[in-house]
Design an enzyme around this catalytic site. Sequence first.
Site, PDB file in Angstrom:
ATOM      1  N   LYS A 144       0.817  -1.215   0.000  1.00  0.00           N
ATOM      2  CA  LYS A 144       0.000   0.000   0.000  1.00  0.00           C
ATOM      3  C   LYS A 144       0.855   1.271   0.000  1.00  0.00           C
ATOM      4  O   LYS A 144       0.410   2.321  -0.453  1.00  0.00           O
ATOM      5  CB  LYS A 144      -0.928   0.032   1.214  1.00  0.00           C
ATOM      6  CG  LYS A 144      -1.784  -1.205   1.425  1.00  0.00           C
ATOM      7  CD  LYS A 144      -2.871  -1.330   0.390  1.00  0.00           C
ATOM      8  CE  LYS A 144      -3.969  -2.315   0.768  1.00  0.00           C
ATOM      9  NZ  LYS A 144      -3.536  -3.720   0.913  1.00  0.00           N
TER      10      LYS A 144
HETATM   11  C1  LIG Z   1      -4.117  -4.811   0.409  1.00  0.00           C
HETATM   12  C2  LIG Z   1      -3.309  -6.030   0.369  1.00  0.00           C
HETATM   13  C3  LIG Z   1      -3.570  -7.043  -0.557  1.00  0.00           C
HETATM   14  C4  LIG Z   1      -4.743  -6.986  -1.521  1.00  0.00           C
HETATM   15  O1  LIG Z   1      -4.625  -5.956  -2.479  1.00  0.00           O
HETATM   16  P1  LIG Z   1      -5.931  -5.387  -3.211  1.00  0.00           P
HETATM   17  O2  LIG Z   1      -5.463  -4.247  -4.023  1.00  0.00           O
HETATM   18  O3  LIG Z   1      -6.854  -4.960  -2.110  1.00  0.00           O
HETATM   19  O4  LIG Z   1      -6.493  -6.497  -4.014  1.00  0.00           O
HETATM   20  C5  LIG Z   1      -2.734  -8.142  -0.574  1.00  0.00           C
HETATM   21  N1  LIG Z   1      -1.707  -8.260   0.302  1.00  0.00           N
HETATM   22  C6  LIG Z   1      -1.438  -7.316   1.211  1.00  0.00           C
HETATM   23  C7  LIG Z   1      -0.314  -7.517   2.159  1.00  0.00           C
HETATM   24  C8  LIG Z   1      -2.223  -6.159   1.270  1.00  0.00           C
HETATM   25  O5  LIG Z   1      -1.936  -5.216   2.175  1.00  0.00           O
END
Ligand SMILES: *Cc1c(COP(=O)(O)O)cnc(C)c1O
Length: 500
Positions: free
Chosen positions: A117
């Site tokens: 993120k």
């Molecule tokens: C948010 C997240 C995901 C999923 O990603 P999306 O964009 O919501 O599909 C997978 N792994 C981790 C560690 C995340 O923080």
Amino acid sequence: MVYGMTLQYRSTRGNESNSLTASQAILQGLAPDGGLYVPVIFPKLTTPLKDLVGLSYQDLALQILKLFLDDYTEAELKACITAAYGDQFDTNLITPVHQAGNVNYLELYHGPTLAFKDIALQLLPHLMTTAMTKNNYDGQITILTATSGDTGKAAMAGFADVPNTRIIIFYPKDGVSAIQKQQMVTQTGDNVNVLGIDGNFDDAQRNVKAILNDSAIQAQLATQNIQFSSANSINIGRLIPQIVYYFAAYGQLVQNKTIALNDEVVFSVPTGNFGDILAGWYAKKLGLPIKRLLCASNENNILTDFFHTGQYNKKRAFHVTSSPSMDILVSSNLERLLFEVLDEDPTALSAFMQEFETAGSATLSTTAKTKLADFVAYDTDQAQTLAAIRQTQTQANYTIDPHTAVATHGAMAYLKDTKDTAPMVILSTANPYKFPETVLWALTAHKPLESGFEAIQAVSNVISLPVPKNISHLKRAKVRFDQTISVAQMAPTVLNILTH
Ligand SMILES: *Cc1c(COP(=O)(O)O)cnc(C)c1O
């Protein structure tokens, strides 16, 4: 940009005449009709792929972002990119590719909060404050965000003490890991608030959307010159920056001679809200040679069924798993894909979503379903997640977190089923020390008694990867937010924070 040539963003559920520029769509977040913003005309990449290979992450980001965010000047984009992708990342590559056995891992966790993120959320606050200036908005933006663990921390880390912004985070109180929780409740900054809710991520997300769309609340806040926006991947300012690392990965594979220019690759993406994998699809639409996108889910496998059958059905149990950032039933960003397979018809899309909301299930026509051919889907249970962590450790001496393990299991199953020889790139979305209990369980083959920092210590005794400073520092950090509220209290709590 010449006026009239600027790329416009429209709502998936509304009339094209209500379209906005990129900077306006970033300020707005979710469209007022509840739809998501998508480009009216998908941009074209005119730079040849070979000229993108070897660029720094920052230069590559500029090439991609300027296609989508074209009402920003290049100087504005450069300033945002420089601020976002500096030494808060622990590698110059920003998103390095690591080869382990016969697959490649795209490591997206080298930012300040150790999950993918950060890539978008280090940039978004700069895009947003620049958008405020560009649009002569002199009020305050309040970011309201539901989190399954990683978005909340990454969003706060990005927005903490950014002038004229405030950020309020809701997380499911029993739905995040001990380390994720500690990261959030210790966040510094005068403009941040974090609240646990009695409910799961979907409850949090649904109510945040409802608050964002509540015209009475909006009217009340407008009198104080406060406007809502979102840091969830429903915001195009979150989504677009994620396209960049697909190109970055490809460029590294060409440079280290794993592939030749124009060879096709497969990306396996651990999926929750469908933002990460949608960015991959956008990369493919721009011309990146992606053979398939593998949508990897945990036991919350509504998307696996959707890609296999065309039926999108939320009438099922919600599972709390060891990959909490993927514990999602309703993936917001799927709406952007649905919009395209429904021929960009907002009436058809609205009808589909309406049926899904009220009946709990909606099914694509056979014709629409054939347009999903770029995707394959696999789901992974708890035992398979643990096995993937253990096998990757023993066979490739490489430690992965439970989310990455879900994508690894999916990738291995796909390779076995299809005998595909295209190189596999697995998106590695979190540092394994963020989920030490599960990693320890996998490595020692029994459910550990340790949790949190004790589990981190135990894991670090068996693997060679050092514990990141941003995790070891947490132990002594002061807890600032310990409030838990019911779902019904979410809207009043927001008003209370903003009007006091
Ligand atoms: C948010 C997240 C995901 C999923 O990603 P999306 O964009 O919501 O599909 C997978 N792994 C981790 C560690 C995340 O923080």
